[in-house]
Write a protein that holds these residues in place. Structure first.
Motif, PDB file in Angstrom:
ATOM      1  N   VAL A 166     -68.382 132.026  94.587  1.00  0.00           N
ATOM      2  CA  VAL A 166     -68.366 132.327  93.156  1.00  0.00           C
ATOM      3  C   VAL A 166     -67.078 133.055  92.784  1.00  0.00           C
ATOM      4  N   PHE A 167     -66.510 132.718  91.610  1.00  0.00           N
ATOM      5  CA  PHE A 167     -65.326 133.425  91.094  1.00  0.00           C
ATOM      6  C   PHE A 167     -65.493 133.638  89.599  1.00  0.00           C
ATOM      7  N   ASN A 168     -64.765 134.623  89.062  1.00  0.00           N
ATOM      8  CA  ASN A 168     -64.816 134.909  87.625  1.00  0.00           C
ATOM      9  C   ASN A 168     -63.449 135.199  87.018  1.00  0.00           C
ATOM     10  N   LYS A 169     -62.397 135.102  87.830  1.00  0.00           N
ATOM     11  CA  LYS A 169     -61.050 135.321  87.326  1.00  0.00           C
ATOM     12  C   LYS A 169     -60.108 134.273  87.903  1.00  0.00           C
ATOM     13  N   VAL A 170     -59.071 133.960  87.129  1.00  0.00           N
ATOM     14  CA  VAL A 170     -58.055 133.000  87.565  1.00  0.00           C
ATOM     15  C   VAL A 170     -56.685 133.643  87.365  1.00  0.00           C
ATOM     16  N   GLU A 171     -55.889 133.650  88.421  1.00  0.00           N
ATOM     17  CA  GLU A 171     -54.516 134.172  88.333  1.00  0.00           C
ATOM     18  C   GLU A 171     -53.537 133.004  88.261  1.00  0.00           C
ATOM     19  N   ILE A 172     -52.627 133.061  87.294  1.00  0.00           N
ATOM     20  CA  ILE A 172     -51.618 132.020  87.125  1.00  0.00           C
ATOM     21  C   ILE A 172     -50.239 132.647  87.239  1.00  0.00           C
ATOM     22  N   LYS A 173     -49.402 132.052  88.072  1.00  0.00           N
ATOM     23  CA  LYS A 173     -48.000 132.454  88.204  1.00  0.00           C
ATOM     24  C   LYS A 173     -47.142 131.220  87.968  1.00  0.00           C
ATOM     25  N   TRP A 174     -46.019 131.392  87.270  1.00  0.00           N
ATOM     26  CA  TRP A 174     -45.166 130.227  87.018  1.00  0.00           C
ATOM     27  C   TRP A 174     -43.711 130.624  86.828  1.00  0.00           C
ATOM     28  N   PHE A 175     -42.849 129.641  86.944  1.00  0.00           N
ATOM     29  CA  PHE A 175     -41.398 129.708  86.754  1.00  0.00           C
ATOM     30  C   PHE A 175     -40.712 130.349  87.967  1.00  0.00           C
ATOM     31  N   MET A 176     -40.131 129.461  88.825  1.00  0.00           N
ATOM     32  CA  MET A 176     -39.440 129.867  90.043  1.00  0.00           C
ATOM     33  C   MET A 176     -37.927 129.670  89.901  1.00  0.00           C
ATOM     34  N   ARG A 177     -37.207 129.992  90.969  1.00  0.00           N
ATOM     35  CA  ARG A 177     -35.744 129.836  90.969  1.00  0.00           C
ATOM     36  C   ARG A 177     -35.336 128.389  90.719  1.00  0.00           C
ATOM     37  N   SER A 178     -36.078 127.458  91.304  1.00  0.00           N
ATOM     38  CA  SER A 178     -35.728 126.046  91.153  1.00  0.00           C
ATOM     39  C   SER A 178     -35.895 125.558  89.723  1.00  0.00           C
ATOM     40  N   ASP A 179     -36.578 126.332  88.883  1.00  0.00           N
ATOM     41  CA  ASP A 179     -36.756 125.948  87.481  1.00  0.00           C
ATOM     42  C   ASP A 179     -35.601 126.407  86.601  1.00  0.00           C
ATOM     43  N   VAL A 259     -55.544 138.666  80.447  1.00  0.00           N
ATOM     44  CA  VAL A 259     -56.140 137.969  79.320  1.00  0.00           C
ATOM     45  C   VAL A 259     -57.631 137.809  79.563  1.00  0.00           C
ATOM     46  N   ASN A 260     -58.411 138.010  78.519  1.00  0.00           N
ATOM     47  CA  ASN A 260     -59.851 137.793  78.581  1.00  0.00           C
ATOM     48  C   ASN A 260     -60.162 136.504  77.838  1.00  0.00           C
ATOM     49  N   LEU A 261     -60.625 135.485  78.566  1.00  0.00           N
ATOM     50  CA  LEU A 261     -60.857 134.187  77.952  1.00  0.00           C
ATOM     51  C   LEU A 261     -61.951 134.252  76.899  1.00  0.00           C
ATOM     52  N   GLY A 262     -62.965 135.108  77.129  1.00  0.00           N
ATOM     53  CA  GLY A 262     -64.042 135.207  76.170  1.00  0.00           C
ATOM     54  C   GLY A 262     -63.606 135.791  74.844  1.00  0.00           C
ATOM     55  N   VAL A 263     -62.568 136.633  74.866  1.00  0.00           N
ATOM     56  CA  VAL A 263     -62.079 137.272  73.645  1.00  0.00           C
ATOM     57  C   VAL A 263     -60.879 136.529  73.081  1.00  0.00           C
ATOM     58  N   ARG A 291     -46.607 136.156  85.422  1.00  0.00           N
ATOM     59  CA  ARG A 291     -47.863 136.295  86.164  1.00  0.00           C
ATOM     60  C   ARG A 291     -48.909 136.926  85.258  1.00  0.00           C
ATOM     61  N   THR A 292     -50.108 136.360  85.231  1.00  0.00           N
ATOM     62  CA  THR A 292     -51.201 136.931  84.464  1.00  0.00           C
ATOM     63  C   THR A 292     -52.528 136.578  85.118  1.00  0.00           C
ATOM     64  N   THR A 293     -53.521 137.404  84.871  1.00  0.00           N
ATOM     65  CA  THR A 293     -54.874 137.169  85.364  1.00  0.00           C
ATOM     66  C   THR A 293     -55.795 136.950  84.171  1.00  0.00           C
ATOM     67  N   ILE A 294     -56.528 135.846  84.187  1.00  0.00           N
ATOM     68  CA  ILE A 294     -57.425 135.489  83.095  1.00  0.00           C
ATOM     69  C   ILE A 294     -58.856 135.794  83.512  1.00  0.00           C
ATOM     70  N   ASP A 295     -59.502 136.687  82.776  1.00  0.00           N
ATOM     71  CA  ASP A 295     -60.908 136.991  83.007  1.00  0.00           C
ATOM     72  C   ASP A 295     -61.732 135.946  82.270  1.00  0.00           C
ATOM     73  N   LEU A 296     -62.467 135.125  82.997  1.00  0.00           N
ATOM     74  CA  LEU A 296     -63.227 134.027  82.392  1.00  0.00           C
ATOM     75  C   LEU A 296     -64.432 134.517  81.613  1.00  0.00           C
ATOM     76  N   GLY A 297     -64.866 135.731  81.871  1.00  0.00           N
ATOM     77  CA  GLY A 297     -66.029 136.247  81.169  1.00  0.00           C
ATOM     78  C   GLY A 297     -67.337 135.670  81.655  1.00  0.00           C
ATOM     79  N   THR A 298     -67.303 134.889  82.712  1.00  0.00           N
ATOM     80  CA  THR A 298     -68.497 134.278  83.288  1.00  0.00           C
ATOM     81  C   THR A 298     -68.217 133.958  84.749  1.00  0.00           C
ATOM     82  N   SER A 299     -69.256 133.808  85.523  1.00  0.00           N
ATOM     83  CA  SER A 299     -69.117 133.453  86.933  1.00  0.00           C
ATOM     84  C   SER A 299     -69.245 131.946  87.101  1.00  0.00           C
TER      85      SER A 299
END
Length: 396
Positions: A166-179, A259-263, A291-299
């Motif tokens: 089970v998970f309830n958060k998603v972390e997204i990272k983007w944009f590297m040197r090659s970009d 970021v809170n996805l529910g809000v 880099r950011t972490t998105i709280d899904l607000g649900t499991s």
């Protein structure tokens, strides 16, 4: 000795000296050329062996793809007979070999040699056979800590959110040197010309406004559904267990927070709302700028049918996605397996690590129904018919 005879002797001695000196000079030049030729030949031979060893390692990756593809398309639900027994054997071997990291996992699954290395079969020439190619060890990890990918400007990527637990958060990272447009300049452009006085005014795709060193804006959508649902139910917010969809616009900035996805999440009625994401102003010490972490607000459970759709605007971007249950990392399960393959050619070895994405023919994931992006793409003509009146709009 007479004077004339002595003069002639001196003239002969000088000639002999010049001949000896010339011979030595020619010998040095010839030896230097021979040395250069031998060195180049050795380098070419080493490069050939190194490339052949790399090809052998890639052969191990391809055999791992064969194994995963067979399991994906043949080991679904309701299997019977010989196929069911083979699937049970493959699943057991996969779990066992993944756990103890055995190099002979493919051999125990019926692909490659079960004892020692697997010789690469060559049929093109005797020279290829002389390379003595083989892959010596192939390890497969189906549970990975992250999902890696690259999205071109204006492109999109579907990430299945199938987890080990089970998970309830998603972390997204983007944009590297090659970009970066200029990889020698590691400074990240965060002028944010589209964000002024607390309002978002997304600019036109003008490189003078949005430079190549400016991180992409990410449109992030979370979708969940259950079998038997309908499209209308996707208007409901994402909840991980029923039909629903929510979206976010992640805007790179010098400041920002989680970021809170529910809000903060919006459905179709609020896509112009964006969430600020803090990005680093240099890529010297970090792999990803934003880099950011998105709280899904649900499991979200491992059995859920959940997906994340990423789309980039203004720039291309490499990205990484990780799943968390509060602060505990949760592995992806069978979404993007990692293959670690060692190849050999004679006494040269190469190692390759690859991520594999295999499409399931029983559950395809289309990126879009119609794509009108890109240069030279044609407009879409539509026919409308109301009662007896039919009007066709001209796209010219």
């Amino acid at each position: 000795m007479k004077k004339s005879q002595f003069a002639k002797f001196k003239e002969g001695g000088v000639s002999m000296f010049l001949v000896v000196a010339a011979c030595l000079l020619v010998s040095v030049v010839v030896a230097s050329f021979i040395r250069v030729m031998i060195r180049d030949q050795q380098q070419a031979s080493q490069q050939d062996l190194s490339q052949s060893a790399y090809d052998s390692a890639q052969a191990g990756v391809e055999d791992a793809k064969r194994f995963l593809n067979w399991q994906l398309n043949n080991c679904g639900e309701n299997q019977t007979g010989a196929t069911a027994k083979q699937c049970e054997k493959v699943a057991a071997e996969l779990a066992k070999r993944t756990q103890d990291q055995s190099c002979q996992m493919l051999g125990h699954a019926g692909i490659g040699s079960i004892d020692g290395e697997t010789i690469i079969q060559t049929k093109t020439s005797t020279n290829d056979a002389d390379l003595n190619q083989a892959y010596t060890c192939v390890k497969l990890e189906t549970q990975t800590a992250d999902f890696l990918g690259e999205i071109p400007e204006g492109g999109m990527k579907v990430v299945p959110l199938k987890s080990q637990s089970v998970f309830n958060k998603v972390e997204i990272k983007w944009f590297m040197r090659s970009d970066l447009g200029d990889t020698t300049n590691l400074i990240v452009d965060l002028n944010n010309t589209g964000f002024k006085d607390g309002a978002y005014t997304f600019p036109k795709n003008d490189k003078k406004i949005w430079t190549t060193n400016h991180p992409a804006v990410l449109h992030t959508q979370f979708i969940s559904f259950v079998n038997g649902g309908n499209l209308e139910s996707l208007d409901q917010p994402f909840n991980g267990s029923n039909n629903g969809a929510s979206s976010l616009i992640l805007y790179p900035n010098k400041i920002g927070s989680s970021v809170n996805l529910g809000v903060d999440g919006r459905t179709r009625t609020g896509r112009n709302n964006a969430s600020l994401v803090k990005c680093e102003q240099s890529l010297e010490t970090v792999a990803y700028a934003c880099r950011t972490t998105i709280d899904l607000g649900t499991s979200v459970s491992p059995s859920a049918q959940a997906f994340m759709v990423l789309r980039t605007f203004y720039n291309k971007s490499n990205f990484s996605v990780s799943l968390y249950n509060d602060n505990t990392l949760v592995n992806f399960d069978g979404v993007q397996p990692e293959v670690d393959s060692n190849g050999r050619a004679n006494d040269q070895f190469r190692r390759v690590k690859s991520r594999i994405e295999l499409g399931n023919s029983n559950f395809p994931l289309p990126d879009f129904a119609i794509d009108l992006s890109g240069e030279g793409s044609k407009q879409l003509c539509k026919d409308f018919q109301v009662s007896q009146l039919r009007q066709k709009f001209n796209c010219e």
